[in-house]
Write an enzyme that holds these catalytic residues in place. Sequence first.
Site, mmCIF file in Angstrom:
data_model
loop_
_atom_site.group_PDB
_atom_site.id
_atom_site.type_symbol
_atom_site.label_atom_id
_atom_site.label_comp_id
_atom_site.label_asym_id
_atom_site.label_seq_id
_atom_site.Cartn_x
_atom_site.Cartn_y
_atom_site.Cartn_z
ATOM 1 C CG ASP A 1 -58.531 9.618 -18.336
ATOM 2 O OD1 ASP A 1 -59.648 9.655 -17.729
ATOM 3 O OD2 ASP A 1 -57.961 10.192 -19.293
ATOM 4 C CG HIS B 1 -50.091 13.276 -17.784
ATOM 5 N ND1 HIS B 1 -49.463 14.598 -17.269
ATOM 6 C CD2 HIS B 1 -51.279 13.284 -17.623
ATOM 7 C CE1 HIS B 1 -50.390 15.410 -17.310
ATOM 8 N NE2 HIS B 1 -51.610 14.747 -17.372
HETATM 9 N N1 ACO Z 1 -48.512 3.885 -25.589
HETATM 10 C C1 ACO Z 1 -47.440 3.881 -26.055
HETATM 11 N N2 ACO Z 1 -46.478 4.703 -26.405
HETATM 12 C C2 ACO Z 1 -46.590 5.934 -25.873
HETATM 13 C C3 ACO Z 1 -47.796 6.217 -25.140
HETATM 14 C C4 ACO Z 1 -48.898 5.201 -25.128
HETATM 15 N N3 ACO Z 1 -49.866 5.376 -24.135
HETATM 16 N N4 ACO Z 1 -47.520 7.503 -24.659
HETATM 17 C C5 ACO Z 1 -46.653 7.922 -25.321
HETATM 18 N N5 ACO Z 1 -45.743 6.827 -26.009
HETATM 19 C C6 ACO Z 1 -44.606 7.135 -26.596
HETATM 20 C C7 ACO Z 1 -44.831 7.892 -27.916
HETATM 21 O O1 ACO Z 1 -45.055 7.039 -29.050
HETATM 22 C C8 ACO Z 1 -43.428 8.406 -27.916
HETATM 23 O O2 ACO Z 1 -42.564 7.387 -28.321
HETATM 24 P P1 ACO Z 1 -41.201 7.907 -29.375
HETATM 25 O O3 ACO Z 1 -40.165 8.863 -28.397
HETATM 26 O O4 ACO Z 1 -40.529 6.469 -29.469
HETATM 27 O O5 ACO Z 1 -41.730 8.362 -30.629
HETATM 28 C C9 ACO Z 1 -43.151 8.756 -26.542
HETATM 29 O O6 ACO Z 1 -43.800 7.913 -25.665
HETATM 30 C C10 ACO Z 1 -43.660 10.249 -26.089
HETATM 31 O O7 ACO Z 1 -44.924 10.419 -26.512
HETATM 32 P P2 ACO Z 1 -45.402 11.708 -26.828
HETATM 33 O O8 ACO Z 1 -46.723 11.476 -27.684
HETATM 34 O O9 ACO Z 1 -44.310 12.578 -27.518
HETATM 35 O O10 ACO Z 1 -45.858 12.383 -25.471
HETATM 36 P P3 ACO Z 1 -46.905 13.483 -25.065
HETATM 37 O O11 ACO Z 1 -46.744 14.350 -24.023
HETATM 38 O O12 ACO Z 1 -47.180 14.478 -26.591
HETATM 39 O O13 ACO Z 1 -48.423 12.731 -25.031
HETATM 40 C C11 ACO Z 1 -50.245 11.855 -24.043
HETATM 41 C C12 ACO Z 1 -48.941 12.491 -23.906
HETATM 42 C C13 ACO Z 1 -51.206 12.286 -25.303
HETATM 43 C C14 ACO Z 1 -51.008 11.561 -23.046
HETATM 44 C C15 ACO Z 1 -49.783 10.221 -24.502
HETATM 45 O O14 ACO Z 1 -48.978 9.645 -23.567
HETATM 46 C C16 ACO Z 1 -50.797 9.351 -24.876
HETATM 47 O O15 ACO Z 1 -51.335 9.460 -26.113
HETATM 48 N N6 ACO Z 1 -51.407 8.574 -24.228
HETATM 49 C C17 ACO Z 1 -52.652 7.679 -24.292
HETATM 50 C C18 ACO Z 1 -53.799 8.560 -24.266
HETATM 51 C C19 ACO Z 1 -54.072 8.718 -22.897
HETATM 52 O O16 ACO Z 1 -54.023 8.089 -22.100
HETATM 53 N N7 ACO Z 1 -54.537 10.250 -22.739
HETATM 54 C C20 ACO Z 1 -55.002 10.595 -21.428
HETATM 55 C C21 ACO Z 1 -53.748 11.692 -20.814
HETATM 56 S S1 ACO Z 1 -54.289 12.174 -19.305
HETATM 57 C C22 ACO Z 1 -55.637 13.147 -19.389
HETATM 58 O O17 ACO Z 1 -55.673 13.940 -20.582
HETATM 59 C C23 ACO Z 1 -56.552 13.234 -18.471
#
Ligand code: ACO
Length: 402
Positions: free
Chosen positions: A336, A279
């Site tokens: 979710d 998140h």
């Molecule tokens: N699985 C694996 N790795 C992940 C995940 C995941 N679900 N989420 C983040 N990471 C990793 C990224 O690859 C990144 O790694 P790195 O630093 O080695 O490059 C690090 O964690 C940070 O990730 P960001 O994308 O920079 O984080 P951001 O805050 O931009 O994204 C998000 C947040 C979009 C929710 C992300 O965690 C994600 O894509 N999750 C999966 C989709 C999801 O569940 N979305 C629902 C969110 S809740 C909502 O909207 C109601």
Amino acid sequence: AIDIRELRSSSGYITLDSGFMNTGSCCSSITFLDGEEGILSYRGYGIEDLAENCTFVEVAYLLDHGNLPTREELSKFSQMLGKYAMVHEDMIRFFDGYPPNSPPMAILSSMVNSLCSFYPEMLDNPLENIDKMAARLLSKVRTIAAFSYKKSMGQPLVYPRHDLSYCANFLNMMFDSPVKPYEINDTVVKALNKLLILHGDHEQNCSTATVRVAGSARVNLYASISAGINALWGPLHGGANQAVMEMLTQIHEEGGNYKQFIAKAKDPADPFRLVGFGHRVYKTHDPRARIIKKACDDVLTALNISDPLLDIAKELEEVALKDEYFIARNLYPNVDFYSGIIYRAIGIPTNMFTVMFALGRLPGWIAHWKEMWDDPDWRISRPRQVYVGPKRRPFVPLAERT
Ligand code: ACO
């Protein structure tokens, strides 16, 4: 890498904050969120108390009016929701124009946008009419969601009833049929209330920020919310609840080897992410996910359902939370991760999950639009950019271009 000099514009230096990680866009008194401590409250009330003790209608009132309703206020608000539950018969014909298997979110956003054609009298003095517009939206979106499901099933529409509560009415419109009358189950109604409450608002998330940005140009409430619905559709935002179920189903169908999916999510060469994890703001447990996980157990037990996807989800969570990769990045299950299992248990099809999220998020979108519209410091949202394209080039006429 960007040269710092590029950040200078005609009006001074620009703050470049990709994804608005650290940029506040407004002051708001609706929702408080502490991502380090895992705290969430609406108008000062803890999400745990609201989810345990309120109906969704009470929480919608709280978000949009600032206070929990008295009995009298709640009764008046519920009457308005009953009064505005019907959808104009001309709008019902829209459903016939969509091809089968149209994405429900596409139908929903178009229908909501169309509301301003049917109720244009609301557009001149929006704040004077906000209660009416809010009641229309809350009630009609529920009807539109249920009707779009019935249409997709090729079944006759079930019209809203005055004698049912908000959630019971929705479930009845979804599942009642001439051949099998729907029996209202209190456990299911309670679970749905809880899910909608937990999705009610979440400060400046992508869809809410979209509602505010669109509304800042002084576009009407219906059009602003339609924009928010489209933002919510994305798999990184509200679309994640559907994607989680697809992922868990895939794990189940491929023999239950969730560890393989965890490994894939950790592989820097693979764009795959564990959906339902991570998140932008929460760097600890998402308080909503904790409540939903418990509700999941309660609902499945009460309905006597054993869902292998719940077992996979729990095992996957346990292993991921002990994994260095997830620990280092503060990745925890989000709202979710478990919500889809409850929706599935109460009979909602997977392609409707994001529509359910939209239904829950409506009061939040309305509250933010209203707050933005009423803000004396309001200005049109207009971020700047850092231009990284070609420098000025000599113009080449068409005949001389090679
Ligand atoms: N699985 C694996 N790795 C992940 C995940 C995941 N679900 N989420 C983040 N990471 C990793 C990224 O690859 C990144 O790694 P790195 O630093 O080695 O490059 C690090 O964690 C940070 O990730 P960001 O994308 O920079 O984080 P951001 O805050 O931009 O994204 C998000 C947040 C979009 C929710 C992300 O965690 C994600 O894509 N999750 C999966 C989709 C999801 O569940 N979305 C629902 C969110 S809740 C909502 O909207 C109601």
